[in-house]
Design an enzyme around this catalytic site. Structure first.
Site, PDB file in Angstrom:
ATOM      1  CG  ASN A  42      -0.383  -0.102   2.464  1.00 35.90           C
ATOM      2  OD1 ASN A  42       0.723  -0.686   2.762  1.00 35.90           O
ATOM      3  ND2 ASN A  42      -0.952   0.560   3.607  1.00 35.90           N
ATOM      4  CD  GLU A  44      -1.299   4.896   4.559  1.00 34.28           C
ATOM      5  OE1 GLU A  44      -0.679   5.960   5.557  1.00 34.28           O
ATOM      6  OE2 GLU A  44      -2.073   3.867   5.089  1.00 34.28           O
ATOM      7  CB  CYS A  53      -5.339  -1.149  -1.502  1.00 35.91           C
ATOM      8  SG  CYS A  53      -6.723  -0.473  -0.467  1.00 35.91           S
ATOM      9  CD  GLU A  55      -5.422  -5.770  -0.852  1.00 36.21           C
ATOM     10  OE1 GLU A  55      -4.985  -4.700  -0.962  1.00 36.21           O
ATOM     11  OE2 GLU A  55      -6.088  -6.177   0.162  1.00 36.21           O
TER      12      GLU A  55
HETATM   13  N1  THU Z   1      -5.322  -1.239   2.717  1.00 41.27           N
HETATM   14  C1  THU Z   1      -4.789  -1.983   1.819  1.00 41.27           C
HETATM   15  O1  THU Z   1      -3.715  -1.896   1.337  1.00 41.27           O
HETATM   16  N2  THU Z   1      -5.625  -3.063   1.368  1.00 41.27           N
HETATM   17  C2  THU Z   1      -6.895  -3.175   1.803  1.00 41.27           C
HETATM   18  O2  THU Z   1      -7.602  -3.842   1.131  1.00 41.27           O
HETATM   19  C3  THU Z   1      -7.526  -2.323   2.951  1.00 41.27           C
HETATM   20  C4  THU Z   1      -6.585  -1.204   3.080  1.00 41.27           C
HETATM   21  C5  THU Z   1      -4.307  -0.081   3.111  1.00 41.27           C
HETATM   22  C6  THU Z   1      -5.023   1.342   2.478  1.00 41.27           C
HETATM   23  C7  THU Z   1      -4.342   2.297   3.656  1.00 41.27           C
HETATM   24  O3  THU Z   1      -3.132   2.536   3.205  1.00 41.27           O
HETATM   25  C8  THU Z   1      -4.198   1.330   5.006  1.00 41.27           C
HETATM   26  O4  THU Z   1      -4.341  -0.153   4.446  1.00 41.27           O
HETATM   27  C9  THU Z   1      -5.243   1.686   5.905  1.00 41.27           C
HETATM   28  O5  THU Z   1      -6.479   1.763   5.240  1.00 41.27           O
END
Ligand code: THU
Length: 135
Positions: A42, A44, A53, A55
């Site tokens: 992920n 940000e 995210c 995935e």
């Molecule tokens: N996040 C993911 O990478 N995958 C998901 O399916 C759920 C959420 C990440 C996004 C963000 O950086 C952190 O988790 C908190 O939401």
């Protein structure tokens, strides 16, 4: 490739998480039918909404490299990179998976570095809206 091996790659991918705002580190390892594996972490952003995210990073890396057929994905995550139970894919990621995968696509959810639950896209996204619905 076995589930445990793919899970280990997701754990490696998680180490590249850029998540200074939530401190939730997530990693994904996407196995293609040709045997290649694409990693995702992920990423940000200070403006929050550009966050992507793990995935989707894995899928978009693969799609943009020309991949079309996928065998399974492993996902792990946890606060500060500590895996403490499953970190299930968000709804947007489930929908992105449905664009490129059938209902029976296996999803390996890491519970720890070496244990997992196996589910399918259909279980996570029942009654899905798919490309067939737009034809
Ligand atoms: N996040 C993911 O990478 N995958 C998901 O399916 C759920 C959420 C990440 C996004 C963000 O950086 C952190 O988790 C908190 O939401």
């Amino acid at each position: 490739m076995g589930n445990r091996e793919l899970l280990a790659l997701a754990v490696e991918a998680m180490k590249n998480s850029y998540s200074p705002y939530s401190n939730c580190c997530v990693g994904a390892a996407l196995l293609c039918e040709n045997g290649k594996v694409y990693w995702g972490a992920n990423i940000e952003n200070a403006a929050f909404s550009p966050t992507v995210c793990a995935e989707r990073v894995a899928f978009f890396k693969a799609i943009s490299e020309g991949e079309k057929s996928f065998s399974k994905i492993a996902v792990v995550g946890g606060k500060n990179g500590v895996i403490n139970g499953i970190f299930a894919p968000c709804g947007v990621c489930r929908q992105v998976m449905r664009e490129f995968c059938n209902d029976d696509f296996p999803i390996i959810l890491g519970e720890s570095e070496n244990s997992y639950k196996e589910t399918t896209l259909k279980d996570l996204l029942p009654f899905s809206f798919s490309p067939e619905d737009v034809k």
